[in-house]
Design an enzyme around this catalytic site. Structure first.
Site, short mmCIF file in Angstrom:
data_model
loop_
_atom_site.label_atom_id
_atom_site.label_comp_id
_atom_site.label_asym_id
_atom_site.label_seq_id
_atom_site.Cartn_x
_atom_site.Cartn_y
_atom_site.Cartn_z
N ASP A 64 0.84 -1.19 0.00
CA ASP A 64 0.00 0.00 0.00
C ASP A 64 0.88 1.24 0.00
OD1 ASP A 64 -2.01 -1.81 0.15
OD2 ASP A 64 -2.78 -1.18 2.11
N ASP A 92 -15.34 -3.21 -1.93
CA ASP A 92 -15.07 -3.03 -0.51
C ASP A 92 -16.41 -2.89 0.20
OD1 ASP A 92 -12.40 -2.87 -1.32
OD2 ASP A 92 -12.47 -0.69 -1.46
#
Length: 243
Positions: free
Chosen positions: A8, A130
């Site tokens: 990330d 998500d």
């Protein structure tokens, strides 16, 4: 099943967030390329990159780091999400050597983009869904919609998406274990390979996902950075189950 290490990217550094909160980031490295090399050395078969700044900005911010990793490892499949909102961005990433572009927020707000992308870049598009309590979250998880993740997934099942990355954001970065029930519900809803994400934090999580026999891959981040899960051992377990 494959175990996919997450890298990330925030402000050029490798970080992990808790439940998607940009202000709750732990920096693990300031060298994304070295981090990618580490996971390659540990037996990674694919890398999952996320442009966190891009997810909030709506356009690529850490594109240079992504491109550098793709070029450094030309034979390693790489998937990138965060800030991908148009065909031009997908084309740039694919031209740079990335294998799959993950469409997340844009898939919710502009479903036609997914259809167009699948036609234009067949085999190179992943949808990232998500969810919190089964409902789709967007804008880097800053907003939760009233749309069920499984219902949205069905819309894309026939578009030709390569797979769906399903993330339970309540679990992400919290080291609480993967949400097997919700992930299986997604796998049963569509005939598309499902990649589990969010809360994959131990070898037991990998075993549980393997036991379902229905999950294609598992993304893990904080657990492998904090040595709670050994990437090489996890992938070897998956490989052994194939035999």
């Amino acid at each position: 099943m494959i175990v996919i290490p997450a890298i990330d990217l925030k402000d050029g550094q490798c970080v992990r967030l808790r439940q998607g909160e940009m202000d709750d980031a732990t920096v693990f490295s300031d060298d994304p390329l070295a981090t990618a090399q580490h996971w390659v050395n540990e037996g990674a078969k694919r890398l999952h990159l996320v442009d966190l700044n891009g997810a909030f900005a709506g356009n690529p911010v850490n594109g240079e780091a992504v491109t550098a990793i793709a070029k450094q490892f030309p034979h390693l499949p790489v998937q990138i999400g965060g800030g991908i909102r148009d065909l031009h961005t997908i084309e740039r990433y694919l031209d740079a050597g990335v294998t799959w572009a993950i469409i997340g927020t844009a898939a919710v707000k502009d479903p036609k983009l997914v259809e167009e992308a699948c036609r234009e870049f067949e085999g190179h598009v992943i949808v990232g869904l998500d969810a919190k309590d089964g409902l789709v979250a967007t804008e880097g998880w800053a907003e939760v919609s009233e749309l069920k993740a499984t219902e949205l997934a069905k819309r894309f099942a026939d578009c030709g998406v390569s797979s769906i990355v399903y993330t339970d954001i309540a679990r992400d970065g919290m080291m609480q274990g993967v949400n097997i029930e919700a992930t299986l519900e997604m796998a049963h809803a569509v005939q598309v390979p499902i990649i589990a994400s969010g809360g994959v934090s131990s070898i037991e999580d990998i075993e549980q996902l393997l036991d379902t026999g229905e999950i294609y891959g598992a993304i893990t981040g904080r657990a492998i950075y904090e040595d709670k899960l050994n990437l090489r051992a996890a992938q070897q377990l998956c490989d052994q189950r194939k035999k």
